[in-house]
Design an enzyme around this catalytic site. Structure first.
Site, mmCIF file in Angstrom:
data_model
loop_
_atom_site.group_PDB
_atom_site.id
_atom_site.type_symbol
_atom_site.label_atom_id
_atom_site.label_comp_id
_atom_site.label_asym_id
_atom_site.label_seq_id
_atom_site.Cartn_x
_atom_site.Cartn_y
_atom_site.Cartn_z
ATOM 1 N N HIS A 34 9.129 -32.155 -13.243
ATOM 2 C CA HIS A 34 10.214 -31.236 -13.590
ATOM 3 C C HIS A 34 10.474 -30.322 -12.401
ATOM 4 C CE1 HIS A 34 6.939 -28.419 -14.037
ATOM 5 N NE2 HIS A 34 6.383 -29.177 -14.988
ATOM 6 N N HIS A 37 7.580 -29.106 -10.285
ATOM 7 C CA HIS A 37 7.069 -30.077 -9.297
ATOM 8 C C HIS A 37 8.055 -30.220 -8.127
ATOM 9 C CE1 HIS A 37 5.190 -31.693 -13.140
ATOM 10 N NE2 HIS A 37 4.134 -31.492 -12.380
ATOM 11 N N GLN A 148 1.368 -21.831 -9.138
ATOM 12 C CA GLN A 148 0.626 -20.670 -9.636
ATOM 13 C C GLN A 148 0.651 -20.603 -11.157
ATOM 14 O OE1 GLN A 148 2.745 -17.974 -7.115
ATOM 15 N NE2 GLN A 148 0.941 -17.490 -5.893
ATOM 16 N N LYS A 149 1.416 -21.496 -11.787
ATOM 17 C CA LYS A 149 1.443 -21.472 -13.249
ATOM 18 C C LYS A 149 0.055 -21.728 -13.809
ATOM 19 C CE LYS A 149 2.010 -23.745 -16.933
ATOM 20 N NZ LYS A 149 2.082 -25.044 -17.507
ATOM 21 N N GLN A 153 -6.624 -23.125 -12.202
ATOM 22 C CA GLN A 153 -6.752 -24.365 -11.417
ATOM 23 C C GLN A 153 -6.586 -24.061 -9.922
ATOM 24 O OE1 GLN A 153 -5.079 -28.378 -12.389
ATOM 25 N NE2 GLN A 153 -3.454 -27.758 -11.022
ATOM 26 N N LEU A 184 7.903 -23.589 -16.721
ATOM 27 C CA LEU A 184 8.101 -25.028 -16.837
ATOM 28 C C LEU A 184 6.740 -25.722 -16.926
ATOM 29 C CD1 LEU A 184 11.020 -25.972 -14.426
ATOM 30 C CD2 LEU A 184 11.055 -25.147 -16.774
ATOM 31 N N SER A 185 6.685 -26.736 -17.788
ATOM 32 C CA SER A 185 5.452 -27.504 -17.967
ATOM 33 C C SER A 185 5.840 -28.870 -18.522
ATOM 34 C CB SER A 185 4.543 -26.800 -18.980
ATOM 35 O OG SER A 185 3.570 -27.693 -19.476
ATOM 36 N N SER A 186 5.094 -29.885 -18.111
ATOM 37 C CA SER A 186 5.364 -31.223 -18.654
ATOM 38 C C SER A 186 5.152 -31.232 -20.161
ATOM 39 C CB SER A 186 4.429 -32.250 -18.010
ATOM 40 O OG SER A 186 4.589 -32.215 -16.606
ATOM 41 N N ARG A 187 4.310 -30.325 -20.652
ATOM 42 C CA ARG A 187 4.008 -30.316 -22.088
ATOM 43 C C ARG A 187 5.094 -29.617 -22.906
ATOM 44 N NH1 ARG A 187 -1.644 -30.124 -20.008
ATOM 45 N NH2 ARG A 187 -2.716 -31.928 -20.883
HETATM 46 O O1 PAF Z 1 -1.929 -29.800 -12.254
HETATM 47 C C1 PAF Z 1 -1.990 -31.033 -12.423
HETATM 48 O O2 PAF Z 1 -0.997 -31.700 -12.666
HETATM 49 C C2 PAF Z 1 -3.339 -31.720 -12.339
HETATM 50 O O3 PAF Z 1 -4.348 -30.921 -12.869
HETATM 51 C C3 PAF Z 1 -3.695 -32.208 -10.924
HETATM 52 C C4 PAF Z 1 -3.857 -31.040 -9.974
HETATM 53 C C5 PAF Z 1 -2.623 -33.145 -10.427
HETATM 54 C C6 PAF Z 1 -5.017 -32.961 -10.951
HETATM 55 O O4 PAF Z 1 -4.960 -34.062 -11.796
#
Ligand code: PAF
Length: 293
Positions: A34, A37, A148-149, A153, A184-187
């Site tokens: 999205h 990315h 940064q979302k 991680q 925004l998030s894939s989910r």
């Molecule tokens: O943020 C993500 O989409 C995943 O955690 C990543 C960094 C690609 C690792 O699988």
């Protein structure tokens, strides 16, 4: 754009790019791309002469009851988007390519993974660290781009890269939001119309916390209570956690008296949404000294 499905092909591509004097940038993703990315890919393109995007739904970072099987995999649309954005290589391995046998060697970052999402997802960051380390070993990028979302991680990967001397610059990129503030998030695509309407409660709670802090409230419990109240107004929102942690080691702090992160995870129907806001303590009040002695 080249597409590699095997580690050998991807390794060859990365090595050839480096040999040609190109700066390799990596955008690791799990696909379902999205605008968030896209912003990472665009940034990578401006800073690196060779952009590699990986799409790999990493089984090692999903818990047994999580959405690995149902995670969206719109590979053709993702391929088109990568091509349109000027990606040089799309690396899209299968699970059996990345994990051909029982994985016995793992990468992990201690302490930073204990709280926030780490509480209910105990092996999640071990899976993330391991796959990021694998991708860096295969593609040997000079830079890797993360949103940064997912602040936890990002912090974990920055620490992984520093403590294990990866030699990869981890580049943090700002969260991209919908006009109503939803990160925004894939989910987000799991949300029904009604749940989507309720979803901006996460960012509204964060912005409310920032206002409280601006008005001088630094007590974490009071801020969390106000955020909780706001989120509970949404009928389907189930709070997983709301936490205020220091930005260095991500440990809970009772008062915002140092650089901090306000982070939360909320279930809305089938989607577990996360969001966060980095905040700084209000400036210390200057003392009024008596001028006339
Ligand atoms: O943020 C993500 O989409 C995943 O955690 C990543 C960094 C690609 C690792 O699988």
């Amino acid at each position: 754009m080249d597409i590699a499905h095997t580690i050998a092909e991807a390794r060859r591509f990365g090595a050839a790019a480096r040999a040609a004097g190109r700066t390799v940038g990596l955008v690791p993703t799990m696909g379902a791309l999205h605008e968030g990315h896209y912003s990472l890919i665009r940034r990578c393109r401006t800073e690196c002469s060779c952009t590699i995007v990986s799409i790999f739904v990493n089984p090692a970072q999903f818990g047994p009851a999580e959405d690995f099987a149902g995670y969206p995999r719109p590979f053709d649309a993702d391929t088109d988007a990568c091509r349109r954005l000027g990606t040089d290589l799309l690396f899209a391995p299968e699970s059996r390519e990345m994990y051909p046998r029982d994985q016995l060697a793992w990468a992990n970052v201690e302490k930073l993974t204990r709280h926030l999402c780490g509480t209910r997802r105990p092996d999640h960051y071990r899976g993330v660290c391991t796959v990021v380390l694998k991708l860096c070993n295969i593609l040997t990028p000079a830079r890797a781009y993360f949103g940064q979302k997912d602040a936890q991680q990002l912090a974990v990967i920055q620490r992984l890269a520093a403590d294990l001397n990866l030699g990869v610059e981890i580049v943090p990129c700002p969260t991209v939001r919908e006009p109503d503030g939803l990160a925004l998030s894939s989910r987000n695509r799991y949300l029904s119309h009604d749940q989507r309407r309720q979803a901006p409660c996460l960012c509204r709670a964060l912005f409310h916390a920032r206002d409280l802090l601006g008005a001088g409230q630094t007590d974490s419990a009071a801020i969390i209570a106000a955020m909780t109240k706001l989120i509970q107004e949404q009928p389907q929102a189930q709070i997983d956690y709301i936490s205020i942690v220091d930005r260095d080691l991500l440990q809970p702090i009772p008062r915002i008296d140092r650089p901090a992160l306000i982070a939360l995870a909320v279930h809305l129907g089938p989607a577990r949404l996360i969001d966060n806001l980095p905040v700084d303590p209000p400036p210390a009040k200057t003392l009024e000294y008596c001028r006339d002695v």
